[in-house]
Scaffold this active site. Structure first.
Site, PDB file in Angstrom:
ATOM      1  N   ARG A 179      76.702  44.538  43.446  1.00 44.54           N
ATOM      2  CA  ARG A 179      76.550  45.951  43.788  1.00 44.54           C
ATOM      3  C   ARG A 179      77.453  46.843  42.950  1.00 44.54           C
ATOM      4  O   ARG A 179      77.166  48.034  42.782  1.00 44.54           O
ATOM      5  CB  ARG A 179      76.772  46.143  45.295  1.00 44.54           C
ATOM      6  CG  ARG A 179      75.642  45.533  46.120  1.00 44.54           C
ATOM      7  CD  ARG A 179      75.945  45.555  47.598  1.00 44.54           C
ATOM      8  NE  ARG A 179      77.096  44.751  47.957  1.00 44.54           N
ATOM      9  CZ  ARG A 179      77.056  43.424  48.166  1.00 44.54           C
ATOM     10  NH1 ARG A 179      75.909  42.780  48.075  1.00 44.54           N
ATOM     11  NH2 ARG A 179      78.148  42.762  48.466  1.00 44.54           N
ATOM     12  N   GLU A 210      86.691  37.269  51.347  1.00 46.17           N
ATOM     13  CA  GLU A 210      86.823  37.398  52.796  1.00 46.17           C
ATOM     14  C   GLU A 210      86.109  36.215  53.454  1.00 46.17           C
ATOM     15  O   GLU A 210      86.484  35.760  54.515  1.00 46.17           O
ATOM     16  CB  GLU A 210      86.205  38.725  53.251  1.00 46.17           C
ATOM     17  CG  GLU A 210      86.474  39.091  54.687  1.00 46.17           C
ATOM     18  CD  GLU A 210      85.779  40.381  55.104  1.00 46.17           C
ATOM     19  OE1 GLU A 210      85.023  40.954  54.299  1.00 46.17           O
ATOM     20  OE2 GLU A 210      85.966  40.778  56.269  1.00 46.17           O
TER      21      GLU A 210
HETATM   22  P1  AMP Z   1      87.156  41.123  48.825  1.00 45.42           P
HETATM   23  O1  AMP Z   1      87.380  40.232  47.659  1.00 45.42           O
HETATM   24  O2  AMP Z   1      87.458  40.473  50.137  1.00 45.42           O
HETATM   25  O3  AMP Z   1      87.827  42.461  48.667  1.00 45.42           O
HETATM   26  O4  AMP Z   1      85.601  41.379  48.899  1.00 45.42           O
HETATM   27  C1  AMP Z   1      85.018  42.336  48.086  1.00 45.42           C
HETATM   28  C2  AMP Z   1      83.707  41.870  47.535  1.00 45.42           C
HETATM   29  O5  AMP Z   1      82.942  41.135  48.495  1.00 45.42           O
HETATM   30  C3  AMP Z   1      82.893  43.056  47.149  1.00 45.42           C
HETATM   31  O6  AMP Z   1      82.246  42.733  45.933  1.00 45.42           O
HETATM   32  C4  AMP Z   1      81.914  43.223  48.278  1.00 45.42           C
HETATM   33  O7  AMP Z   1      80.634  43.433  47.759  1.00 45.42           O
HETATM   34  C5  AMP Z   1      81.933  41.946  49.074  1.00 45.42           C
HETATM   35  N1  AMP Z   1      82.318  42.101  50.480  1.00 45.42           N
HETATM   36  C6  AMP Z   1      83.355  41.494  51.101  1.00 45.42           C
HETATM   37  N2  AMP Z   1      83.412  41.797  52.399  1.00 45.42           N
HETATM   38  C7  AMP Z   1      82.391  42.627  52.621  1.00 45.42           C
HETATM   39  C8  AMP Z   1      81.914  43.312  53.780  1.00 45.42           C
HETATM   40  N3  AMP Z   1      82.511  43.186  54.976  1.00 45.42           N
HETATM   41  N4  AMP Z   1      80.837  44.105  53.640  1.00 45.42           N
HETATM   42  C9  AMP Z   1      80.236  44.233  52.425  1.00 45.42           C
HETATM   43  N5  AMP Z   1      80.626  43.614  51.312  1.00 45.42           N
HETATM   44  C10 AMP Z   1      81.694  42.827  51.398  1.00 45.42           C
END
Ligand code: AMP
Length: 187
Positions: free
Chosen positions: A70, A107
């Site tokens: 995205r 995550e």
């Molecule tokens: P993070 O590495 O945990 O900051 O996760 C960020 C990446 O994972 C981004 O590229 C988001 O598209 C996706 N992502 C992680 N958690 C979510 C969430 N709760 N909702 C939407 N996208 C998420």
């Protein structure tokens, strides 16, 4: 730019109302922030691209980096608006040429991010764009990948930040970190 949507819009229910919560996706316990309703709204999509571009217009960036998948949508729109080239950071095995790679925590699981070895030159200034800042692992990996190419991160921009996860702490304070919509924390 003509007909630009005012910043005050972020104070109202718009555009936050265009971010849809999808519980238990992709795994149980995760509330997925689905940005497709916002992408579906022409005014909101333009607002997001314009607002991010405006916030980073003084960084003298040379390239916009978008994180798969995205981040490609918003990153390419921001690159177009700033008149800059776009660099895709992709999941493993997707890029056809020689790659640099970093591993990181999500995550929900673990992942890797790759860039073409010639995507960024030493000394270039890179602006990183993604849709959601959650735990910050992805963005921190993108920063590491820019660093490993010898380039410099001059800003990191998100449409949505999940402030309660504290992800921006992983990005340090070496450059501006901007999110347009923050849920559960201070932007
Ligand atoms: P993070 O590495 O945990 O900051 O996760 C960020 C990446 O994972 C981004 O590229 C988001 O598209 C996706 N992502 C992680 N958690 C979510 C969430 N709760 N909702 C939407 N996208 C998420």
């Amino acid at each position: 730019m003509e007909d630009q949507v005012e910043w005050s819009a972020v104070e109202s229910a718009w555009p936050e109302g265009l971010i849809r919560d999808v519980p238990d996706f992709p795994t149980e316990g995760i509330i997925f922030k689905d940005i497709t309703p916002l992408l579906d709204d022409g005014d909101a999509l333009r607002w997001a691209a314009d607002a991010l571009a405006d916030r980073f217009s003084d960084t003298q960036a040379d390239r916009v980096v978008g994180v798969e998948a995205r981040g490609f949508i918003l990153g390419a729109a921001v690159a177009y608006r700033l008149g800059l080239g776009f660099v895709p950071f992709r999941k493993p095995g997707k890029l056809p040429y020689n790659t640099l790679s970093v591993d990181y925590q999500l995550e929900y699981g673990t992942a890797s991010l790759e860039a073409h070895t010639d995507a960024l030159s030493p000394g270039q200034r890179a602006l990183i764009v993604d849709d959601v800042l959650a735990t910050g692992g992805t963005a921190a990996a993108a920063v590491e990948l820019v660093d490993s190419a010898g380039a410099e991160v001059v800003g990191v921009g998100f449409l949505v930040e999940l402030g309660f996860l504290g992800g921006r702490a992983k990005l340090g304070d070496g450059c501006p970190v901007i999110s347009l919509i923050c849920f559960g924390g201070d932007e």
